[in-house]
Design a protein around this motif. Structure first.
Motif, PDB file in Angstrom:
ATOM      1  N   ASP A  25       2.299  31.878  72.468  1.00  0.00           N
ATOM      2  CA  ASP A  25       2.900  30.649  71.940  1.00  0.00           C
ATOM      3  C   ASP A  25       4.022  30.973  70.962  1.00  0.00           C
ATOM      4  O   ASP A  25       5.078  30.327  70.984  1.00  0.00           O
ATOM      5  CB  ASP A  25       1.846  29.771  71.264  1.00  0.00           C
ATOM      6  N   ASP A  26       3.797  31.961  70.102  1.00  0.00           N
ATOM      7  CA  ASP A  26       4.840  32.366  69.155  1.00  0.00           C
ATOM      8  C   ASP A  26       6.040  32.957  69.890  1.00  0.00           C
ATOM      9  O   ASP A  26       7.192  32.702  69.529  1.00  0.00           O
ATOM     10  CB  ASP A  26       4.306  33.374  68.139  1.00  0.00           C
ATOM     11  N   MET A  27       5.770  33.744  70.919  1.00  0.00           N
ATOM     12  CA  MET A  27       6.863  34.335  71.697  1.00  0.00           C
ATOM     13  C   MET A  27       7.697  33.253  72.378  1.00  0.00           C
ATOM     14  O   MET A  27       8.923  33.313  72.386  1.00  0.00           O
ATOM     15  CB  MET A  27       6.312  35.319  72.737  1.00  0.00           C
ATOM     16  N   LEU A  28       7.024  32.251  72.947  1.00  0.00           N
ATOM     17  CA  LEU A  28       7.741  31.146  73.585  1.00  0.00           C
ATOM     18  C   LEU A  28       8.555  30.360  72.556  1.00  0.00           C
ATOM     19  O   LEU A  28       9.682  29.939  72.829  1.00  0.00           O
ATOM     20  CB  LEU A  28       6.775  30.208  74.312  1.00  0.00           C
ATOM     21  N   PHE A  29       7.981  30.157  71.378  1.00  0.00           N
ATOM     22  CA  PHE A  29       8.687  29.463  70.299  1.00  0.00           C
ATOM     23  C   PHE A  29       9.974  30.212  69.960  1.00  0.00           C
ATOM     24  O   PHE A  29      11.048  29.617  69.871  1.00  0.00           O
ATOM     25  CB  PHE A  29       7.785  29.357  69.065  1.00  0.00           C
ATOM     26  N   LEU A  30       9.858  31.530  69.756  1.00  0.00           N
ATOM     27  CA  LEU A  30      11.024  32.342  69.410  1.00  0.00           C
ATOM     28  C   LEU A  30      12.055  32.322  70.531  1.00  0.00           C
ATOM     29  O   LEU A  30      13.257  32.152  70.275  1.00  0.00           O
ATOM     30  CB  LEU A  30      10.606  33.782  69.105  1.00  0.00           C
ATOM     31  N   TYR A  31      11.608  32.480  71.765  1.00  0.00           N
ATOM     32  CA  TYR A  31      12.507  32.468  72.917  1.00  0.00           C
ATOM     33  C   TYR A  31      13.278  31.152  72.997  1.00  0.00           C
ATOM     34  O   TYR A  31      14.509  31.140  73.092  1.00  0.00           O
ATOM     35  CB  TYR A  31      11.721  32.690  74.220  1.00  0.00           C
ATOM     36  N   ALA A  32      12.544  30.054  72.947  1.00  0.00           N
ATOM     37  CA  ALA A  32      13.164  28.736  73.097  1.00  0.00           C
ATOM     38  C   ALA A  32      14.166  28.451  71.984  1.00  0.00           C
ATOM     39  O   ALA A  32      15.272  27.968  72.239  1.00  0.00           O
ATOM     40  CB  ALA A  32      12.086  27.658  73.132  1.00  0.00           C
ATOM     41  N   HIS A  33      13.796  28.768  70.751  1.00  0.00           N
ATOM     42  CA  HIS A  33      14.702  28.493  69.636  1.00  0.00           C
ATOM     43  C   HIS A  33      15.905  29.434  69.647  1.00  0.00           C
ATOM     44  O   HIS A  33      17.011  29.024  69.292  1.00  0.00           O
ATOM     45  CB  HIS A  33      13.942  28.540  68.307  1.00  0.00           C
ATOM     46  N   PHE A  34      15.715  30.673  70.077  1.00  0.00           N
ATOM     47  CA  PHE A  34      16.842  31.588  70.209  1.00  0.00           C
ATOM     48  C   PHE A  34      17.824  31.060  71.255  1.00  0.00           C
ATOM     49  O   PHE A  34      19.033  30.998  71.014  1.00  0.00           O
ATOM     50  CB  PHE A  34      16.359  32.996  70.605  1.00  0.00           C
ATOM     51  N   LYS A  35      17.312  30.674  72.419  1.00  0.00           N
ATOM     52  CA  LYS A  35      18.178  30.176  73.492  1.00  0.00           C
ATOM     53  C   LYS A  35      18.885  28.886  73.081  1.00  0.00           C
ATOM     54  O   LYS A  35      20.079  28.713  73.354  1.00  0.00           O
ATOM     55  CB  LYS A  35      17.362  29.941  74.773  1.00  0.00           C
ATOM     56  N   GLN A  36      18.159  27.986  72.408  1.00  0.00           N
ATOM     57  CA  GLN A  36      18.772  26.731  71.972  1.00  0.00           C
ATOM     58  C   GLN A  36      19.874  27.007  70.960  1.00  0.00           C
ATOM     59  O   GLN A  36      20.932  26.390  70.997  1.00  0.00           O
ATOM     60  CB  GLN A  36      17.719  25.788  71.376  1.00  0.00           C
ATOM     61  N   ALA A  37      19.639  27.959  70.064  1.00  0.00           N
ATOM     62  CA  ALA A  37      20.623  28.284  69.033  1.00  0.00           C
ATOM     63  C   ALA A  37      21.857  28.964  69.612  1.00  0.00           C
ATOM     64  O   ALA A  37      22.963  28.751  69.134  1.00  0.00           O
ATOM     65  CB  ALA A  37      19.992  29.183  67.974  1.00  0.00           C
ATOM     66  N   THR A  38      21.668  29.787  70.628  1.00  0.00           N
ATOM     67  CA  THR A  38      22.787  30.576  71.147  1.00  0.00           C
ATOM     68  C   THR A  38      23.469  29.969  72.363  1.00  0.00           C
ATOM     69  O   THR A  38      24.650  30.207  72.583  1.00  0.00           O
ATOM     70  CB  THR A  38      22.330  32.010  71.504  1.00  0.00           C
ATOM     71  N   GLU A  39      22.733  29.170  73.166  1.00  0.00           N
ATOM     72  CA  GLU A  39      23.306  28.637  74.403  1.00  0.00           C
ATOM     73  C   GLU A  39      23.306  27.121  74.497  1.00  0.00           C
ATOM     74  O   GLU A  39      23.930  26.563  75.392  1.00  0.00           O
ATOM     75  CB  GLU A  39      22.568  29.212  75.613  1.00  0.00           C
ATOM     76  N   GLY A  40      22.575  26.441  73.617  1.00  0.00           N
ATOM     77  CA  GLY A  40      22.493  24.987  73.689  1.00  0.00           C
ATOM     78  C   GLY A  40      21.387  24.543  74.628  1.00  0.00           C
ATOM     79  O   GLY A  40      20.444  25.288  74.886  1.00  0.00           O
ATOM     80  N   ASP A  41      21.517  23.337  75.150  1.00  0.00           N
ATOM     81  CA  ASP A  41      20.481  22.770  76.012  1.00  0.00           C
ATOM     82  C   ASP A  41      20.266  23.601  77.267  1.00  0.00           C
ATOM     83  O   ASP A  41      21.190  24.239  77.776  1.00  0.00           O
ATOM     84  CB  ASP A  41      20.833  21.335  76.403  1.00  0.00           C
ATOM     85  N   VAL A  42      19.036  23.551  77.760  1.00  0.00           N
ATOM     86  CA  VAL A  42      18.647  24.313  78.948  1.00  0.00           C
ATOM     87  C   VAL A  42      19.537  23.945  80.131  1.00  0.00           C
ATOM     88  O   VAL A  42      19.965  22.806  80.271  1.00  0.00           O
ATOM     89  CB  VAL A  42      17.141  24.086  79.265  1.00  0.00           C
ATOM     90  N   LYS A  43      19.821  24.943  80.958  1.00  0.00           N
ATOM     91  CA  LYS A  43      20.675  24.738  82.139  1.00  0.00           C
ATOM     92  C   LYS A  43      19.948  25.277  83.365  1.00  0.00           C
ATOM     93  O   LYS A  43      19.057  26.104  83.251  1.00  0.00           O
ATOM     94  CB  LYS A  43      21.990  25.501  81.967  1.00  0.00           C
ATOM     95  N   GLY A  44      20.366  24.822  84.524  1.00  0.00           N
ATOM     96  CA  GLY A  44      19.809  25.336  85.761  1.00  0.00           C
ATOM     97  C   GLY A  44      18.530  24.631  86.168  1.00  0.00           C
ATOM     98  O   GLY A  44      18.012  23.769  85.465  1.00  0.00           O
ATOM     99  N   ALA A  45      18.026  25.068  87.307  1.00  0.00           N
ATOM    100  CA  ALA A  45      16.822  24.464  87.864  1.00  0.00           C
ATOM    101  C   ALA A  45      15.574  25.107  87.269  1.00  0.00           C
ATOM    102  O   ALA A  45      15.586  26.275  86.898  1.00  0.00           O
ATOM    103  CB  ALA A  45      16.818  24.637  89.378  1.00  0.00           C
ATOM    104  N   ARG A  46      14.523  24.324  87.186  1.00  0.00           N
ATOM    105  CA  ARG A  46      13.240  24.826  86.691  1.00  0.00           C
ATOM    106  C   ARG A  46      12.684  25.825  87.716  1.00  0.00           C
ATOM    107  O   ARG A  46      12.673  25.535  88.912  1.00  0.00           O
ATOM    108  CB  ARG A  46      12.287  23.651  86.532  1.00  0.00           C
ATOM    109  N   PRO A  47      12.238  26.992  87.247  1.00  0.00           N
ATOM    110  CA  PRO A  47      11.684  27.980  88.180  1.00  0.00           C
ATOM    111  C   PRO A  47      10.489  27.427  88.955  1.00  0.00           C
ATOM    112  O   PRO A  47       9.799  26.515  88.500  1.00  0.00           O
ATOM    113  CB  PRO A  47      11.241  29.133  87.266  1.00  0.00           C
ATOM    114  N   GLY A  48      10.251  28.016  90.118  1.00  0.00           N
ATOM    115  CA  GLY A  48       9.179  27.565  90.991  1.00  0.00           C
ATOM    116  C   GLY A  48       7.797  27.839  90.437  1.00  0.00           C
ATOM    117  O   GLY A  48       7.613  28.558  89.451  1.00  0.00           O
ATOM    118  N   MET A  49       6.801  27.289  91.114  1.00  0.00           N
ATOM    119  CA  MET A  49       5.419  27.374  90.679  1.00  0.00           C
ATOM    120  C   MET A  49       4.909  28.816  90.580  1.00  0.00           C
ATOM    121  O   MET A  49       4.065  29.122  89.749  1.00  0.00           O
ATOM    122  CB  MET A  49       4.536  26.607  91.666  1.00  0.00           C
ATOM    123  N   LEU A  50       5.402  29.705  91.390  1.00  0.00           N
ATOM    124  CA  LEU A  50       4.911  31.081  91.391  1.00  0.00           C
ATOM    125  C   LEU A  50       5.499  31.918  90.260  1.00  0.00           C
ATOM    126  O   LEU A  50       4.974  32.979  89.937  1.00  0.00           O
ATOM    127  CB  LEU A  50       5.192  31.739  92.744  1.00  0.00           C
TER     128      LEU A  50
END
Length: 88
Positions: A25-50
């Motif tokens: 959970d902490d890793m996901l928090f760091l990842y998401a906030h890093f990406k939001q800070a450096t790239e802005g809103d999420v782009k592209g398609a959501r990865p598949g179920m697998l």
């Protein structure tokens, strides 16, 4: 902005000094906030179920849609500071 950017840059270095791996959970928090800070809103398609890891990362980042870069940087810096206290 310059102050938070400097703190954000330092937090990116500091997080690499952790002696214990943070929770998923902490890793996901760091990842998401890093990406939001450096790239802005999420782009592209959501990865598949697998692609469970890619999907979790995408979903964590997508939840931050509309968050300003400065706010994402601040939350990232605060989380790294908290992790440094508990994971050293």
């Amino acid at each position: 902005m310059a102050d938070i950017k400097a703190a954000f840059d330092q937090a990116q270095k500091d997080v690499k000094t952790l002696t214990k791996r943070p929770s998923n959970d902490d890793m996901l928090f760091l990842y998401a906030h890093f990406k939001q800070a450096t790239e802005g809103d999420v782009k592209g398609a959501r990865p598949g179920m697998l692609d469970m890891v890619g999907r979790a990362k995408y979903d964590a980042w997508a939840k931050l849609k509309g968050t300003k870069a400065e706010e994402a940087m601040k939350k990232y810096v605060d989380k790294v500071a908290a992790l440094l206290k508990t994971h050293k």
